[in-house]
Design an enzyme around this catalytic site. Structure first.
Site, PDB file in Angstrom:
ATOM      1  N   HIS A  11       0.835  -1.201   0.000  1.00  0.00           N
ATOM      2  CA  HIS A  11       0.000   0.000   0.000  1.00  0.00           C
ATOM      3  C   HIS A  11       0.873   1.256   0.000  1.00  0.00           C
ATOM      4  CE1 HIS A  11      -2.967  -2.747   2.371  1.00  0.00           C
ATOM      5  NE2 HIS A  11      -3.004  -3.016   1.077  1.00  0.00           N
ATOM      6  N   TYR A  59       2.291   1.867  13.664  1.00  0.00           N
ATOM      7  CA  TYR A  59       2.847   2.893  12.782  1.00  0.00           C
ATOM      8  C   TYR A  59       2.228   4.259  13.077  1.00  0.00           C
ATOM      9  CZ  TYR A  59      -1.305   1.544   9.983  1.00  0.00           C
ATOM     10  OH  TYR A  59      -2.584   1.233   9.560  1.00  0.00           O
TER      11      TYR A  59
END
Length: 469
Positions: free
Chosen positions: A66, A129
């Site tokens: 992604h 993240y």
């Protein structure tokens, strides 16, 4: 805690940090994100605004590839994960690959435009993240098939034995991917003298002004709804060349309101947007923020504006200084396309008129092309954020001396320009106060490697160029 170690990779901007993991019988502790230390190492000060955690129940969970349009700072809270990144940005490194096994003592900074993927190597891995933009639903971005033969990622667990979502199984191959374009540049006040010069320096930029024109959109920065609807997240650089410059009209009731809106409120809005969206903000100011008593103004001279226009510009400087990534370019006596002092003197010389010009206001001309060149230099060189004086170089001159120089270049005698004082010129007129000393020190911008062109050389070239109304 010891400093983390930073390692570069074949993908520009993608860096690995080896973290200091402190372990004992109870477990371990780490500083997963420590802004001061990591920025000092060279990590971008990317301004995270959201922290996400993806828990993966079983070994072999595989996600990606992604390419969301924001920066990431990735790590695992526990366990191990094989991670792979593919450069999906326009440019020579499109398709470049880097892989590493993530453990709790490793973190990776992933710049915008680099495809991100991972495969868990143990059960119960928490992948975490930080991102520097809030997630937006239906945001389009490139994706790449995990099995793409061109990048040939060496997955530890064969993909036919891994757990992969239907969506990721159907991502396109590299040959069918449209590379991600870099974030754009926005020029505000694109139809003004400086805005036109910035267009030449930054071709292809998005353009806005209070009125529409050829390729120029309309946006009023004091319109809250219009500002909220504008896609600020699409920009890496915003150049604010818009200003209310009618110095005398600013002293009137209507002019005062307009000046404060354009020169103070609008820059404050842009500073807020720069904090929210992470773009670099360049704002153009004026030597009018000083009272003109110093013979050579430096960037750290205390503000001392005289009139309303000057006060609004000083307020704008203060507001823009609150943006994390900002340049305030203070300039003087701007000359570009359209009506200005030089063109006025040129027209008078050609018509045979002999003007009287003030000789006790001293400064330097700033040609808009030079101001645009300085902008490009500061941005591209990564100069320290802050305020810089910029004008053309050469000795400081009075308005009368500049008028004489124009007359001589137009074939008239310098003696055809007569001298007057500011006080004499203002007699009987409703004028705003003006600083008498407008010359600014150029040492700070010179220290960045920029050498301003002599104003008289620029004047020679300018007078030979076509007159643009």
């Amino acid at each position: 805690m010891d400093l983390p170690r930073l390692e570069t990779t074949p993908i520009p901007g993608l860096v690995v940090l080896r973290l200091d993991l402190r372990e004992d019988s109870r477990g371990w502790f780490k500083e997963n994100w420590q802004r001061e230390k990591m920025v000092a190492l060279g990590l971008p000060d990317f301004g995270p605004v959201q922290n996400n955690i993806s828990f993966n129940a079983a070994r072999g969970a595989t996600r990606g590839i992604h390419t969301e349009p924001w920066d990431k700072f990735v790590s695992v809270a526990n366990g191990r994960a094989f991670c792979a990144w593919v450069d999906m940005r326009e440019g020579d490194t499109f398709g470049a690959v880097f892989t590493i096994e993530l453990t709790p003592d490793i973190a990776v900074f992933v710049p915008r435009g680099v495809g991100n993927s991972y495969q868990t190597l143990e059960d119960g891995v928490a992948y975490t993240y930080l991102v520097n933009e809030h997630w937006r639903p239906a945001t389009p971005y490139p994706a790449l098939n995990l099995a793409d033969e061109t990048v040939a990622i060496p997955w530890p667990i064969p993909l036919d034995q891994a757990e992969i979502s239907e969506k990721d199984l159907n991502n396109p191959r590299l040959a069918d991917v449209t590379p991600m374009k870099p974030k754009k540049t926005l020029i505000i006040g694109a139809l003004g003298q400086l805005g036109r010069a910035l267009q030449a320096e930054y071709p292809g930029s998005d353009l806005i002004d209070l009125v529409s024109g050829d390729g120029v959109a309309t946006l009023d920065l004091t319109d809250t709804e219009a500002v909220a609807a504008w896609p600020w997240h699409e920009y890496a650089l915003v150049l604010n060349a818009a200003a209310y410059t009618a110095v005398d009209a600013a002293e009137t009731a209507d002019g005062r309101r307009t000046a404060w809106a354009a020169n103070a409120t609008a820059p404050a809005t842009l500073a807020r947007l720069a904090r929210e969206h992470g773009f670099t903000l360049v704002h153009y100011s004026s030597e009018y923020v000083f009272d003109g008593t110093a013979p050579d103004h430096t960037e750290d001279e205390p503000l001392s504006p005289l009139g309303v226009y000057a006060q609004t510009k000083a307020a704008g400087d203060i507001a823009v200084g609150l943006a994390p990534r900002h340049y305030v370019l203070r300039t003087s006596w701007v000359i570009g396309e359209g009506k200005n002092f030089v063109r006025t003197m040129q027209a008078l010389a050609e018509k045979g008129v002999s003007p009287s010009v003030v000789s006790d206001q001293v400064g330097r001309l700033t040609f808009t092309g030079e101001l645009a060149r300085a902008t490009r230099h500061l941005v591209d060189s990564g100069a320290a954020w802050g305020t810089y004086n910029i004008s053309n170089g050469g000795p400081a001159m009075s308005w009368a001396e500049i008028a004489k120089a124009v007359f001589e270049r137009c074939g008239r005698s310098a003696d055809d320009v007569t001298l007057t004082t500011t006080e004499e010129y203002a007699a009987g007129k409703d004028l705003a106060p003006r600083p008498l000393q407008s010359a600014m020190s150029l040492e700070k911008i010179r220290a960045t490697g920029f050498e301003p062109e002599d104003a008289m050389l620029a004047l020679d070239r300018y007078l030979k160029s076509p007159v643009v109304e």
